[in-house]
Write a protein that holds these residues in place. Sequence first.
Motif, PDB file in Angstrom:
ATOM      1  N   LEU A  77       0.835  -1.203   0.000  1.00 15.29           N
ATOM      2  CA  LEU A  77       0.000   0.000   0.000  1.00 15.29           C
ATOM      3  C   LEU A  77       0.871   1.254   0.000  1.00 15.29           C
ATOM      4  O   LEU A  77       0.687   2.149  -0.826  1.00 15.29           O
ATOM      5  CB  LEU A  77      -0.934   0.005   1.215  1.00 15.29           C
ATOM      6  CG  LEU A  77      -1.703   1.310   1.451  1.00 15.29           C
ATOM      7  CD1 LEU A  77      -2.603   1.643   0.272  1.00 15.29           C
ATOM      8  CD2 LEU A  77      -2.505   1.236   2.738  1.00 15.29           C
ATOM      9  N   VAL A  78       1.828   1.299   0.911  1.00 16.70           N
ATOM     10  CA  VAL A  78       2.700   2.477   1.006  1.00 16.70           C
ATOM     11  C   VAL A  78       3.495   2.669  -0.288  1.00 16.70           C
ATOM     12  O   VAL A  78       3.717   3.798  -0.723  1.00 16.70           O
ATOM     13  CB  VAL A  78       3.634   2.358   2.231  1.00 16.70           C
ATOM     14  CG1 VAL A  78       4.692   3.443   2.225  1.00 16.70           C
ATOM     15  CG2 VAL A  78       2.835   2.406   3.526  1.00 16.70           C
ATOM     16  N   PHE A 111      -0.024  10.541  -1.363  1.00 24.58           N
ATOM     17  CA  PHE A 111       0.551  10.488  -0.016  1.00 24.58           C
ATOM     18  C   PHE A 111       2.066  10.517  -0.076  1.00 24.58           C
ATOM     19  O   PHE A 111       2.676   9.920  -0.954  1.00 24.58           O
ATOM     20  CB  PHE A 111       0.122   9.195   0.692  1.00 24.58           C
ATOM     21  CG  PHE A 111      -1.246   9.227   1.277  1.00 24.58           C
ATOM     22  CD1 PHE A 111      -1.444   9.497   2.614  1.00 24.58           C
ATOM     23  CD2 PHE A 111      -2.355   8.983   0.479  1.00 24.58           C
ATOM     24  CE1 PHE A 111      -2.717   9.523   3.158  1.00 24.58           C
ATOM     25  CE2 PHE A 111      -3.630   9.010   1.005  1.00 24.58           C
ATOM     26  CZ  PHE A 111      -3.820   9.280   2.350  1.00 24.58           C
ATOM     27  N   SER A 112       2.676  11.201   0.884  1.00 20.25           N
ATOM     28  CA  SER A 112       4.128  11.167   1.050  1.00 20.25           C
ATOM     29  C   SER A 112       4.462  10.104   2.092  1.00 20.25           C
ATOM     30  O   SER A 112       3.795  10.017   3.125  1.00 20.25           O
ATOM     31  CB  SER A 112       4.658  12.524   1.526  1.00 20.25           C
ATOM     32  OG  SER A 112       4.417  13.509   0.556  1.00 20.25           O
ATOM     33  N   ARG A 120       0.387  18.232   3.903  1.00 22.38           N
ATOM     34  CA  ARG A 120       0.212  17.154   2.928  1.00 22.38           C
ATOM     35  C   ARG A 120      -0.186  15.875   3.645  1.00 22.38           C
ATOM     36  O   ARG A 120       0.147  15.677   4.805  1.00 22.38           O
ATOM     37  CB  ARG A 120       1.523  16.896   2.185  1.00 22.38           C
ATOM     38  CG  ARG A 120       2.031  18.073   1.403  1.00 22.38           C
ATOM     39  CD  ARG A 120       3.475  17.881   1.011  1.00 22.38           C
ATOM     40  NE  ARG A 120       4.300  17.867   2.217  1.00 22.38           N
ATOM     41  CZ  ARG A 120       5.539  17.418   2.265  1.00 22.38           C
ATOM     42  NH1 ARG A 120       6.114  16.931   1.203  1.00 22.38           N
ATOM     43  NH2 ARG A 120       6.215  17.449   3.397  1.00 22.38           N
ATOM     44  N   SER A 121      -0.848  14.987   2.939  1.00 17.03           N
ATOM     45  CA  SER A 121      -1.195  13.690   3.516  1.00 17.03           C
ATOM     46  C   SER A 121       0.040  12.800   3.552  1.00 17.03           C
ATOM     47  O   SER A 121       0.801  12.725   2.584  1.00 17.03           O
ATOM     48  CB  SER A 121      -2.304  13.025   2.695  1.00 17.03           C
ATOM     49  OG  SER A 121      -3.517  13.722   2.866  1.00 17.03           O
ATOM     50  N   LEU A 122       0.222  12.140   4.685  1.00 15.04           N
ATOM     51  CA  LEU A 122       1.396  11.299   4.919  1.00 15.04           C
ATOM     52  C   LEU A 122       0.940   9.889   5.270  1.00 15.04           C
ATOM     53  O   LEU A 122      -0.116   9.691   5.856  1.00 15.04           O
ATOM     54  CB  LEU A 122       2.222  11.860   6.080  1.00 15.04           C
ATOM     55  CG  LEU A 122       2.527  13.358   6.054  1.00 15.04           C
ATOM     56  CD1 LEU A 122       3.220  13.786   7.338  1.00 15.04           C
ATOM     57  CD2 LEU A 122       3.367  13.731   4.847  1.00 15.04           C
ATOM     58  N   ILE A 123       1.775   8.920   4.912  1.00 17.33           N
ATOM     59  CA  ILE A 123       1.463   7.515   5.191  1.00 17.33           C
ATOM     60  C   ILE A 123       2.724   6.805   5.636  1.00 17.33           C
ATOM     61  O   ILE A 123       3.830   7.135   5.171  1.00 17.33           O
ATOM     62  CB  ILE A 123       0.859   6.819   3.940  1.00 17.33           C
ATOM     63  CG1 ILE A 123       0.315   5.444   4.273  1.00 17.33           C
ATOM     64  CG2 ILE A 123       1.871   6.767   2.800  1.00 17.33           C
ATOM     65  CD1 ILE A 123      -0.506   4.811   3.148  1.00 17.33           C
ATOM     66  N   ILE A 124       2.558   5.845   6.547  1.00 17.80           N
ATOM     67  CA  ILE A 124       3.701   5.027   6.946  1.00 17.80           C
ATOM     68  C   ILE A 124       3.212   3.658   7.417  1.00 17.80           C
ATOM     69  O   ILE A 124       2.099   3.534   7.953  1.00 17.80           O
ATOM     70  CB  ILE A 124       4.556   5.715   8.035  1.00 17.80           C
ATOM     71  CG1 ILE A 124       5.909   5.026   8.146  1.00 17.80           C
ATOM     72  CG2 ILE A 124       3.833   5.763   9.361  1.00 17.80           C
ATOM     73  CD1 ILE A 124       6.980   5.883   8.772  1.00 17.80           C
ATOM     74  N   SER A 127      -1.619  10.474   8.264  1.00 19.25           N
ATOM     75  CA  SER A 127      -1.747  11.855   8.729  1.00 19.25           C
ATOM     76  C   SER A 127      -2.388  12.584   7.555  1.00 19.25           C
ATOM     77  O   SER A 127      -1.746  12.822   6.533  1.00 19.25           O
ATOM     78  CB  SER A 127      -0.374  12.443   9.074  1.00 19.25           C
ATOM     79  OG  SER A 127      -0.491  13.800   9.435  1.00 19.25           O
ATOM     80  N   ILE A 128      -3.672  12.883   7.692  1.00 25.70           N
ATOM     81  CA  ILE A 128      -4.438  13.403   6.567  1.00 25.70           C
ATOM     82  C   ILE A 128      -4.210  14.899   6.395  1.00 25.70           C
ATOM     83  O   ILE A 128      -4.274  15.673   7.356  1.00 25.70           O
ATOM     84  CB  ILE A 128      -5.945  13.110   6.752  1.00 25.70           C
ATOM     85  CG1 ILE A 128      -6.179  11.604   6.896  1.00 25.70           C
ATOM     86  CG2 ILE A 128      -6.750  13.683   5.607  1.00 25.70           C
ATOM     87  CD1 ILE A 128      -5.778  10.774   5.690  1.00 25.70           C
TER      88      ILE A 128
END
Length: 198
Positions: free
Chosen positions: A129-130, A136-137, A146-150, A178-179
């Motif tokens: 997914l990531v 997403f960053s 910005r939207s972030l994903i981890i 983090s939307i």
Amino acid sequence: MRYEFRFKTLVDPNPSYNGMKLAETFGNFAFAIACRVMGLRDLGPAMSPFNAFLILTGIETLPLRIQRHCDNALAVAQWLVGQPQVAWVSYPGLAGDRYHNLAKKYVPKGAGSVFTFGLKGGYDAGVKLVSNVKLFSHLANIGDTRSLIIHPASTTHRQLTDAQKVQAGAGPDVVRLSIGLEDKEDIIADLEQGLAAA
């Protein structure tokens, strides 16, 4: 212990200020003056006018931005609940969340922009997914515009054992979002194509 012996910087002659004794010259304000003049001279903490403008603008628009973060996060969390690849969503803004009543009480305008969810496909699905989102960053920090994903299990918590990861809330299935301020439809579309690839 006497004042003179505990605060030598304030009472002894200061060679960088022509031997001035700050306590003698400024009395009760000696410490404040020392912080200001020595810090300013040594560290340069004076803010530039442009930086002051940016900070002021940021503070003045903060409520608008936070509301957008919260609204977007709730929309994304609600969408994730209905996805077949998603096992669970932990977001206090959702009616079924165990902290929902506390969120209604303490943060009635929105439960924030950071939350986690679990993927039925576990570790591999989280990594995929990531790797497949575009908007997403992939960053570990939170609270950006910005939207972030981890995927913590493969990044920030990688050094832990599987049991320690689960105990820390970073099990193999966990993804943290983090939307940001982007259009919620774009955020959801990006997650949708990322989940499809996972």
